[in-house]
Design an enzyme around this catalytic site. Structure first.
Site, short mmCIF file in Angstrom:
data_model
loop_
_atom_site.label_atom_id
_atom_site.label_comp_id
_atom_site.label_asym_id
_atom_site.label_seq_id
_atom_site.Cartn_x
_atom_site.Cartn_y
_atom_site.Cartn_z
N TYR A 198 0.79 -1.23 0.00
CA TYR A 198 0.00 0.00 0.00
C TYR A 198 0.83 1.28 0.00
CZ TYR A 198 -3.62 -3.33 1.22
OH TYR A 198 -4.48 -4.39 1.22
N HIS A 228 -8.55 1.30 -5.95
CA HIS A 228 -7.76 0.50 -5.01
C HIS A 228 -6.30 0.86 -5.18
CE1 HIS A 228 -11.22 -1.95 -4.03
NE2 HIS A 228 -11.48 -1.97 -5.32
#
Length: 147
Positions: free
Chosen positions: A23, A101
């Site tokens: 991430y 995302h």
């Protein structure tokens, strides 16, 4: 002025702390600031909202309907793959919805390959880290202006 709501779902407040290899190191606050800065460039009003509680996110989507927002960008986190409640709330909206995302969900575990939102969103952007959000905001602004 075009009004766009950015929704962050479960566990996304842990950006910057959770699995930086997947991430990145940006925090949710940093992502929100980048979105607001891009919003100023695009002449759109960006409101960011996060919740780890599914019903609270649904209530915010209901409020977006009542407020007649012009578009929604959503990263629902893991809820993307199974929350029919959030899907049904998003389906109420008249405004375009863009799903984003940070990671490439299609290159990850099999369960992440399916989005229960896919059939109702305008489009999906994934795998570009913070740029997924920024590209999503650009797409949402464009879609809102075409609506």
């Amino acid at each position: 002025m075009t009004r766009i709501l950015v929704l962050h779902g479960i566990n996304l407040d842990m950006f910057g702390k959770r699995d930086p290899a997947t991430y990145g190191s940006a925090t949710l606050a940093e992502i929100d600031e980048r979105l607001r800065a891009l919003g100023r460039e695009l002449d759109v009003d960006v409101t960011c909202f996060h919740s780890n509680i599914e019903g609270v996110l649904c209530e915010r989507i209901h409020q977006a309907f009542r407020d007649a927002v012009d578009a929604v960008v959503i990263n629902a986190g893991a809820w993307t793959h199974y929350s029919i409640g959030i899907r049904d709330a998003l389906a109420i909206l008249k405004a375009p919805v863009v799903e984003v995302h940070m990671s490439n969900v299609h290159a990850r575990e099999e369960f992440r390959h399916r989005s229960v939102f896919a059939e109702i969103v305008r489009g999906q952007i994934c795998g570009f880290g913070i740029d997924s959000y920024l590209l999503g905001l650009r797409a949402a602004a464009s879609a809102a202006r075409q609506a």
